[in-house]
Design an enzyme around this catalytic site. Structure first.
Site, PDB file in Angstrom:
ATOM      1  N   ASP A  40       0.815  -1.211   0.000  1.00  9.95           N
ATOM      2  CA  ASP A  40       0.000   0.000   0.000  1.00  9.95           C
ATOM      3  C   ASP A  40       0.851   1.264   0.000  1.00  9.95           C
ATOM      4  OD1 ASP A  40      -2.413  -1.239  -0.019  1.00  9.95           O
ATOM      5  OD2 ASP A  40      -2.888  -0.916   2.088  1.00  9.95           O
ATOM      6  N   LYS A  62      -3.302   3.683  -2.377  1.00 10.90           N
ATOM      7  CA  LYS A  62      -4.486   4.532  -2.461  1.00 10.90           C
ATOM      8  C   LYS A  62      -4.213   5.775  -1.622  1.00 10.90           C
ATOM      9  CE  LYS A  62      -7.034   1.038  -0.976  1.00 10.90           C
ATOM     10  NZ  LYS A  62      -8.195   0.266  -0.499  1.00 10.90           N
ATOM     11  N   MET A 177      -8.494   9.015   9.021  1.00 16.26           N
ATOM     12  CA  MET A 177      -8.861   9.524   7.682  1.00 16.26           C
ATOM     13  C   MET A 177      -9.926  10.607   7.765  1.00 16.26           C
ATOM     14  SD  MET A 177      -9.140   5.705   6.004  1.00 16.26           S
ATOM     15  CE  MET A 177     -10.234   5.188   7.357  1.00 16.26           C
TER      16      MET A 177
END
Length: 508
Positions: A40, A62, A177
């Site tokens: 990732d 991502k 996030m």
């Protein structure tokens, strides 16, 4: 490695929050034995160094809505690779089961009948808070903590977050996030009963040299975060424990915190410099300008090894010279006993230490660590009529053999290794220099200077380096840098890696 079964196996490995030292031992072992590594955006690139050189590396990062591969594609990929018989290390930032969508990947693996294991990792909530000096629980503040997503599945009809319970029932809240939604998060908490004066911290790039922490209250944190330019990836901590940062912060207090320093040393030798600079808080940008390789042929060295009996001295001028000489000695079926009659001299403590690992102490170690000092050290030792073996780099300075011959010795120079130019990383280096995101470039030898300058467009080198601090390991390297048109801002007084680091610390 390949699995013994027709179907392979998948290891979901938590890579931790950013500091590569925070991965578990089991996680490292899984990376090492995999023949496919799927990683990732938030998984530290340094962890990939643990992988088998022949492993297939697949990036599926991502960030900020920019998906290299959507989640469904990642699921299909790891299933496909496992069905081909591969051992797959699915490397995920933080912990796979804490907002890492690891549960979804496991469900897909179960449905496909693929064996798997989950290797937990240090989640960002724990890692970033600790590195920011914020304990998530504290007897005097709170005994409960909640992890909350700050970015719910956009396809959901309504939020599943119980804002009333969070606002009034939990002492410490950690939002993942959530930077883009910070205004909404603050408003929801205050609107459901949390005091406007509740302390808040926002931590970006937690546990890495880029870590930046902003604090405020629910009433001020949106403005403070915007002023500081904080963007993802970041976590948000809400609660009285944030006040403990005033006395407990440690990570961001380090002397080189946030400094972006280029290391030009050969990659296989850069670890000590990179490790120490990182420990002091620097963000190290590895841009090896040279690679140390064996000579094109060994005839010269082999002749010297075959006739070791005629040498009175061996002089080693570098760690590389020591290593390549002894490896070739062993490859010729000999060992250190073949040197029992020979005295040795080394150019400095690092070279002497490396010689000691091969079973020999150095008879001469000069006070200063350059060729001229070796000559000076020999001035007190009669060497007229002596035969000296000098195994070193192909393009080394001539001062040492010239002066030793002038003192009456016979000197055989043999090539033990050579350094070749490396261009990997030139594009990123130039882009960083153009953007002004490099604070310092370090040089540990004349060859690193020459090859670094080759990476830069000759008509733009002076402009690109105008605001960059140049750090040199010693006067010979410094003179080479000046000859190449660079301004040397600091020079080590002790010509070693430790001396260079000390000079950098004093500079900042």
């Amino acid at each position: 490695m390949r699995s013994n079964n027709k179907t392979g196996k998948v290891f979901l490995v938590g890579a931790g929050p950013g500091d590569p030292g925070l991965i578990t031992v089991k996680g490292v072992n899984c990376i090492a034995k995999a023949n496919v590594v799927v990683y990732d955006y938030l998984a530290s690139p340094a962890l990939l160094a643990h992988a088998n050189p022949d492993a297939e590396m697949i990036y599926v990062g991502k960030k900020g809505g920019d998906h290299t591969l959507p989640q469904d594609g990642i699921n299909a990929l790891i299933v496909e690779k496992a069905k081909q018989g591969s051992v797959v290390a699915r490397l995920k930032g933080g912990d796979p089961f804490i907002f890492g969508r690891g549960g979804e990947e496991v469900e897909v693996l179960i449905a496909a009948g693929i064996p798997f294991e989950v290797v937990p990792g240090v989640t960002a909530a724990i890692g970033a808070s600790a590195y920011a000096g914020i304990p998530l629980t504290h007897r005097d503040y709170t005994s409960d903590v909640a992890f909350v997503t700050g970015h719910e599945d956009p396809t959901k009809a309504e939020s599943s977050v119980d804002w009333k319970a969070l606002a009034t029932g939990i002492g410490t809240l950690v939002f993942f996030m959530g930077v883009k939604n910070l205004p909404t998060i603050a408003a929801k908490l205050m609107g459901n009963g949390r005091s406007v004066d509740t302390p808040v911290a926002v931590i970006r790039w937690g546990t890495t040299p880029k870590q930046k922490t902003v604090t405020g209250t629910l009433g001020t944190i949106v403005d403070e975060t915007q002023k500081a330019g904080i963007k993802a990836p970041a976590i948000i901590i809400v609660g009285g424990v944030v006040n403990l940062r005033k006395t407990m912060q440690w990570f961001e207090n380090r002397p080189l915190m946030g400094r972006r320093i280029v290391v030009t040393r050969a990659r296989e030798q850069a670890s000590e410099l990179v490790h120490q600079l990182t420990e002091y808080g620097a963000e190290c940008i590895q841009c090896p300008t040279i690679q140390v390789v064996p000579p094109p042929e060994w005839a010269e060295m082999d002749r010297a090894i075959e006739t070791l009996g005629r040498y009175n001295w061996i002089v080693f001028t570098s760690v590389n010279g020591v290593d390549y000489f002894f490896r070739r000695l062993f490859e010729n079926g000999l060992d250190v006993r073949a040197l029992g009659h020979i005295k040795t001299a080394t150019i400095g403590p690092a070279t002497a230490d490396r010689l000691r690992t091969w079973g020999l102490n150095s008879d001469i170690i000069p006070e200063s660590y350059r060729a001229e000092s070796v000559v000076e050290a020999f001035s007190a030792t009669p060497i007229t009529g002596s035969t000296i073996l000098l195994p070193r780099a192909r393009e080394a300075r001539s001062v040492l053999p010239v002066e030793l011959r002038r003192m009456g010795a016979t000197v055989d120079e043999v090539t033990a290794y050579e350094t070749i130019h490396v261009e990997n990383g030139a594009t990123e280096l130039i882009a960083r220099l153009e953007a002004g995101t490099i604070d310092m470039v370090t040089f540990t030898s004349s060859s690193t200077v020459k090859n670094f300058c080759r990476l830069l467009p000759s008509d733009q080198a002076r402009r690109l380096m105008a605001d960059v601090t140049v750090a040199s390991i010693g006067p010979i390297t410094s003179q080479t840098a000046r000859d190449m048109g660079l301004s040397v801002n600091l020079e080590a007084t002790m010509y070693t890696i430790d001396g260079l680091i000390q000079a950098i610390l004093e500079n900042y």
